[in-house]
Design a protein around this motif. Structure first.
Motif, mmCIF file in Angstrom:
data_model
loop_
_atom_site.group_PDB
_atom_site.id
_atom_site.type_symbol
_atom_site.label_atom_id
_atom_site.label_comp_id
_atom_site.label_asym_id
_atom_site.label_seq_id
_atom_site.Cartn_x
_atom_site.Cartn_y
_atom_site.Cartn_z
ATOM 1 N N VAL A 89 1.255 -1.398 0.111
ATOM 2 C CA VAL A 89 0.190 -0.197 -0.064
ATOM 3 C C VAL A 89 0.903 0.823 -0.478
ATOM 4 C CG1 VAL A 89 -2.029 1.333 0.746
ATOM 5 C CG2 VAL A 89 -1.680 -1.426 0.919
ATOM 6 N N THR A 90 0.801 1.905 -1.397
ATOM 7 C CA THR A 90 1.740 3.401 -1.294
ATOM 8 C C THR A 90 0.681 4.491 -1.094
ATOM 9 O OG1 THR A 90 2.506 3.242 -3.413
ATOM 10 C CG2 THR A 90 3.454 1.700 -2.479
ATOM 11 N N MET A 91 1.212 5.622 -0.488
ATOM 12 C CA MET A 91 0.592 6.929 -1.242
ATOM 13 C C MET A 91 2.251 7.942 -1.270
ATOM 14 S SD MET A 91 -0.639 8.725 2.218
ATOM 15 C CE MET A 91 -1.516 8.386 2.744
ATOM 16 N N ASN A 92 2.001 8.831 -2.559
ATOM 17 C CA ASN A 92 2.795 9.061 -3.002
ATOM 18 C C ASN A 92 2.537 10.240 -3.071
ATOM 19 O OD1 ASN A 92 5.362 7.451 -3.082
ATOM 20 N ND2 ASN A 92 4.064 6.493 -3.946
ATOM 21 N N LEU A 93 3.152 11.064 -3.393
ATOM 22 C CA LEU A 93 2.531 12.788 -4.007
ATOM 23 C C LEU A 93 3.103 13.401 -5.514
ATOM 24 C CD1 LEU A 93 4.921 14.860 -1.198
ATOM 25 C CD2 LEU A 93 1.987 14.784 -2.301
ATOM 26 N N ALA A 94 1.993 13.686 -6.276
ATOM 27 C CA ALA A 94 2.762 13.876 -8.050
ATOM 28 C C ALA A 94 2.207 15.597 -8.195
ATOM 29 C CB ALA A 94 1.158 12.898 -9.331
ATOM 30 N N ASP A 95 3.339 16.381 -8.650
ATOM 31 C CA ASP A 95 3.060 17.497 -9.253
ATOM 32 C C ASP A 95 2.667 17.761 -10.477
ATOM 33 O OD1 ASP A 95 3.695 20.524 -9.052
ATOM 34 O OD2 ASP A 95 5.622 19.581 -9.162
ATOM 35 N N PRO A 96 1.623 18.183 -11.238
ATOM 36 C CA PRO A 96 1.107 18.499 -12.094
ATOM 37 C C PRO A 96 2.297 19.132 -13.400
ATOM 38 C CG PRO A 96 -0.400 19.533 -11.334
ATOM 39 C CD PRO A 96 0.449 18.750 -10.296
ATOM 40 N N GLY A 97 2.861 20.595 -11.915
ATOM 41 C CA GLY A 97 3.357 21.863 -12.391
ATOM 42 C C GLY A 97 2.118 22.409 -13.095
ATOM 43 N N TRP A 98 2.704 24.095 -13.535
ATOM 44 C CA TRP A 98 2.187 24.590 -13.901
ATOM 45 C C TRP A 98 0.769 24.705 -15.587
ATOM 46 C CZ3 TRP A 98 3.409 30.745 -15.961
ATOM 47 C CH2 TRP A 98 2.455 31.325 -15.122
ATOM 48 N N ILE A 99 -0.653 24.597 -15.048
ATOM 49 C CA ILE A 99 -0.758 23.585 -16.340
ATOM 50 C C ILE A 99 -2.064 24.626 -17.493
ATOM 51 C CG2 ILE A 99 -2.137 21.243 -17.315
ATOM 52 C CD1 ILE A 99 0.502 21.182 -16.282
ATOM 53 N N ARG A 100 -2.365 24.341 -17.722
ATOM 54 C CA ARG A 100 -3.376 25.888 -18.384
ATOM 55 C C ARG A 100 -4.475 24.425 -18.578
ATOM 56 N NH1 ARG A 100 1.004 26.317 -21.870
ATOM 57 N NH2 ARG A 100 -0.336 24.329 -23.864
ATOM 58 N N THR A 101 -5.444 25.373 -17.087
ATOM 59 C CA THR A 101 -6.359 24.387 -16.970
ATOM 60 C C THR A 101 -7.316 25.655 -15.658
ATOM 61 O OG1 THR A 101 -6.356 23.430 -14.630
ATOM 62 C CG2 THR A 101 -5.708 22.173 -16.381
ATOM 63 N N ASP A 102 -8.269 25.633 -16.318
ATOM 64 C CA ASP A 102 -8.975 26.535 -14.752
ATOM 65 C C ASP A 102 -8.518 26.884 -14.149
ATOM 66 O OD1 ASP A 102 -11.498 26.389 -16.996
ATOM 67 O OD2 ASP A 102 -12.490 25.355 -15.766
ATOM 68 N N LEU A 103 -7.742 26.268 -13.383
ATOM 69 C CA LEU A 103 -7.001 26.083 -12.230
ATOM 70 C C LEU A 103 -5.437 27.811 -12.045
ATOM 71 C CD1 LEU A 103 -7.092 26.807 -8.842
ATOM 72 C CD2 LEU A 103 -5.175 23.808 -9.577
ATOM 73 N N GLY A 104 -4.983 26.598 -13.549
ATOM 74 C CA GLY A 104 -3.368 27.367 -13.895
ATOM 75 C C GLY A 104 -3.954 28.243 -14.895
ATOM 76 N N GLY A 105 -4.774 29.068 -15.626
ATOM 77 C CA GLY A 105 -5.247 29.702 -16.307
ATOM 78 C C GLY A 105 -4.903 29.617 -18.020
ATOM 79 N N ALA A 106 -4.697 30.797 -18.503
ATOM 80 C CA ALA A 106 -4.511 30.366 -19.887
ATOM 81 C C ALA A 106 -3.370 30.825 -20.441
ATOM 82 C CB ALA A 106 -5.167 31.653 -20.576
ATOM 83 N N ASN A 107 -2.526 31.071 -19.417
ATOM 84 C CA ASN A 107 -0.806 31.546 -19.394
ATOM 85 C C ASN A 107 0.437 30.895 -18.936
ATOM 86 O OD1 ASN A 107 -1.446 34.609 -20.454
ATOM 87 N ND2 ASN A 107 -1.799 34.951 -18.616
ATOM 88 N N ALA A 108 -0.184 29.659 -18.479
ATOM 89 C CA ALA A 108 0.750 28.478 -17.087
ATOM 90 C C ALA A 108 1.331 27.873 -18.836
ATOM 91 C CB ALA A 108 -0.536 27.216 -17.480
#
Length: 243
Positions: free
Chosen positions: A177-196
């Motif tokens: 059983v594992t628990m890890n972290l994933a960082d997507p980077g700055w992504i062009r989504t509603d959260l990241g915005g159009a300038n990502a």
């Protein structure tokens, strides 16, 4: 590499962006998928797409800033099926404050509720079953944001999630059983915005890779952009070489 065929994955924040990409990828790999969004209508077409791939799927809805809603989601899912793979993907980010002192307490509380407390409630609901069955994967979406005090509420909530994830490492290391972290980077989504910097299509391999690892290591941070453009098989080889 793990075979996820027939396993059940839960993806929060699945109605669009990174969550939608994760849900579709897991379905293509043969996993059944539970998708979460604020409203059931937000994932109607996604559920249909997933089922068309030959696996099972259903949607759950709730506001992740409301503890009662998160608990209801967990209860609803557990009443139907076990969860083998949990993607705590959903997140919120208050608007940036050029003057960080203007950031209100309510912004911190809201951000912590969604980015930290909702994942911890879901972990509390599904981790015991994973341990009992002897297999499970939890992937918490984090952020590499730093040196931006105008984003303190967001950065601090992700820092708290990082600490919680790494604390579980001592309890889970050596188990399946594992628990890890994933960082997507700055992504062009509603959260990241159009300038990502990056398109959402760049993140998939790096965001899902921890679900496919078979090395029983936990508490690691994976930067999705390190795996951009890679096949899942190549991503697994690279990830397993990471300490």
């Amino acid at each position: 590499m793990n075979d996820v065929k027939g396993k059940w994955a839960l993806v929060t924040g699945a109605s669009r962006g990174i969550g939608r990409e994760i849900a579709l990828f897991m379905a293509q790999a043969g996993a059944n998928v539970v998708v979460q969004s604020r409203q059931l209508t937000g994932t109607t077409d996604l559920v249909a797409q997933i089922k068309a791939l030959g696996v099972d799927a259903y949607a759950v809805a709730g506001e992740l800033s409301e503890e009662a809603d998160v608990l209801k989601i967990a209860d609803e899912v557990l009443a139907k099926t076990q969860i083998d793979i949990l993607f705590n993907n959903a997140g919120v980010q208050p608007k940036a404050h050029e003057d960080w002192s203007e950031m209100g307490t309510d912004e911190f509380i809201w951000t912590y509720k969604v980015n930290l407390m909702a994942p911890m409630i879901l972990i509390g609901a599904f981790l015991p079953g994973m341990i009992e069955r002897g297999w499970g994967r939890i992937i918490n979406t984090t952020s590499g944001i730093k040196n931006q005090p105008e984003q303190t509420a967001y950065a601090a909530s992700k820092g708290a999630l990082d600490k919680a994830t790494k604390d579980f490492a001592k309890k889970l290391n050596g188990t399946d059983v594992t628990m890890n972290l994933a960082d997507p980077g700055w992504i062009r989504t509603d959260l990241g915005g159009a300038n990502a910097h990056h398109g959402v299509e760049t993140v998939t391999s790096g965001m899902v890779v921890a679900a496919f690892l078979d090395d029983k290591k936990t508490g690691r941070w994976f930067s999705a952009q390190d795996f951009a453009g890679m096949t899942l098989e190549d991503a697994v080889v690279k990830a397993e070489a990471q300490e």
